[in-house]
Scaffold this active site. Structure first.
Site, mmCIF file in Angstrom:
data_model
loop_
_atom_site.group_PDB
_atom_site.id
_atom_site.type_symbol
_atom_site.label_atom_id
_atom_site.label_comp_id
_atom_site.label_asym_id
_atom_site.label_seq_id
_atom_site.Cartn_x
_atom_site.Cartn_y
_atom_site.Cartn_z
ATOM 1 N N LYS A 71 1.009 -1.145 -0.143
ATOM 2 C CA LYS A 71 -0.318 -0.023 -0.148
ATOM 3 C C LYS A 71 0.666 1.593 -0.383
ATOM 4 O O LYS A 71 0.792 2.336 -0.643
ATOM 5 C CB LYS A 71 -0.578 -0.356 1.144
ATOM 6 C CG LYS A 71 -1.856 -1.172 1.318
ATOM 7 C CD LYS A 71 -2.599 -1.259 2.513
ATOM 8 C CE LYS A 71 -3.805 -2.352 2.105
ATOM 9 N NZ LYS A 71 -4.688 -3.015 3.119
ATOM 10 N N GLN A 115 -4.776 -1.373 9.649
ATOM 11 C CA GLN A 115 -4.897 -2.762 9.487
ATOM 12 C C GLN A 115 -5.417 -3.487 10.050
ATOM 13 O O GLN A 115 -4.972 -4.108 11.414
ATOM 14 C CB GLN A 115 -2.952 -3.199 8.449
ATOM 15 C CG GLN A 115 -2.837 -4.492 8.136
ATOM 16 C CD GLN A 115 -3.148 -4.538 6.721
ATOM 17 O OE1 GLN A 115 -3.756 -3.527 5.946
ATOM 18 N NE2 GLN A 115 -3.775 -5.454 6.069
ATOM 19 N N ASP A 138 -11.253 2.775 4.508
ATOM 20 C CA ASP A 138 -12.105 1.553 3.895
ATOM 21 C C ASP A 138 -13.483 1.524 3.909
ATOM 22 O O ASP A 138 -13.840 0.315 3.705
ATOM 23 C CB ASP A 138 -11.353 1.326 5.355
ATOM 24 C CG ASP A 138 -10.368 -0.377 5.524
ATOM 25 O OD1 ASP A 138 -10.292 -1.008 4.319
ATOM 26 O OD2 ASP A 138 -9.202 -0.363 6.586
#
Ligand code: GUN
Length: 301
Positions: A71, A115, A138
């Site tokens: 990422k 995460q 997200d």
């Protein structure tokens, strides 16, 4: 057909030989990152600042470390400001929540991602709900879940968004198609169902208690498999002309496989994503897209 590199040429040849579209997630993601790079340059000249993504990584799980590294690399590649904040497994929940609150009011941070999975002593719901919905790249905050199901603006979970772009590439008009989600997680199945519903699909969400999973799949024009069961979807579960999207990444003694039995399904499906090289690269590209969208919405406030 003009191929840009050996990888594209190999995929093109496979598509020709097996008479099926092998969906090239790597290429689609590279194209999207190219667009995003241009957009970041434009935003920089318009606002004299660039979108920033902050990722919080807790613990030392190898897959999470790899995802986060990828990422960060992709964020740098498109010109975003990127930061990874690491904590040991033993970190207290309060430390994480305090850090998120600090990032929520930091103007240089457009998007925040923590995460997953988290260590057991940290409550996922507390973490997700502490992230400002405006910075929730997200799309997991209840506000964004509601936005998506109401058809309002907001972040959409990156993996379903990536799957959506891949499906639309193969079949731009999904009206009236029957779409079957295999898996009902917040991160994948539920959000994917909402996106396909907005495209006028008739959507079925299946799960471990579904009575006749094979029968449901056999009716589908689009299957999105996100259950984490290696090679669950077999060749005789799929009818001809179905688009099959494989979200699974399962470690087995034969290496990494998806939730779809590739060698069987590739003989019947109209289109299929490979694992790796299908959904994965698109997830990351969509995270960058979400960060840029958060930045743009923040400029309008
Ligand atoms: N772990 C695996 N996939 C994801 C994702 O899309 N978002 C977050 N936050 N963690 C993940």
């Amino acid at each position: 057909m003009v191929y840009r590199n050996v990888y594209e040429a190999v995929l093109g040849t496979i598509n020709f030989l097996i008479n099926m579209i092998l969906i090239d997630g790597k290429k689609e993601a590279a194209d999207l990152r190219g667009e995003l790079r241009g957009e970041v340059l434009k935003l920089k000249s318009e606002h004299n600042k660039i979108p920033g993504l902050t990722v919080i990584l807790i613990g030392d799980l190898t897959p999470s470390q790899i995802y986060v590294r990828n990422k960060e690399k992709a964020a740098n590649e498109v010109g975003l400001k990127s930061e990874v904040i690491k904590y040991p497994d033993s970190v207290e929940e309060k430390t994480i929540l305090d850090k998120i609150k600090e990032l929520n009011i930091d103007d240089s941070v457009s998007g925040i991602l923590v995460q997953l999975p988290l260590p057991k002593h940290i409550n996922k719901q507390h973490v997700i709900e502490t992230i400002s919905p405006d910075k929730d790249v997200d799309g997991l905050h209840p506000m964004n879940v509601g936005n998506l199901s109401s058809g309002y603006q907001g972040s959409i979970p990156c993996t379903p968004l990536g799957c959506y772009f891949l499906i639309k590439k193969v079949e731009p008009n999904l009206r009236g198609k029957k779409a079957v989600m295999v898996g009902r997680s917040n991160l994948n199945g539920k959000a994917m169902a909402q996106l396909l519903l907005q495209e006028d699909c008739t959507v079925t969400i299946t799960h471990s208690k579904t009575k006749d999973l094979q029968g449901e799949c056999l009716e589908a024009d689009v299957i999105v498999a996100a259950v984490g069961i290696p090679e669950l979807i077999k060749g005789d579960w799929v009818k001809k002309d179905t688009i099959v999207i494989d979200v699974g990444i399962n470690k087995t003694e034969n290496g990494i496989v998806g939730d779809v039995k590739f060698d069987e399904v590739s003989k019947v499906a109209k289109a299929l994503t490979p694992v790796p090289g299908g959904v994965g690269p698109m997830t990351i590209a969509c995270l960058l897209k979400n960060t840029i969208e958060c930045f743009k919405r923040a400029q309008k406030k």
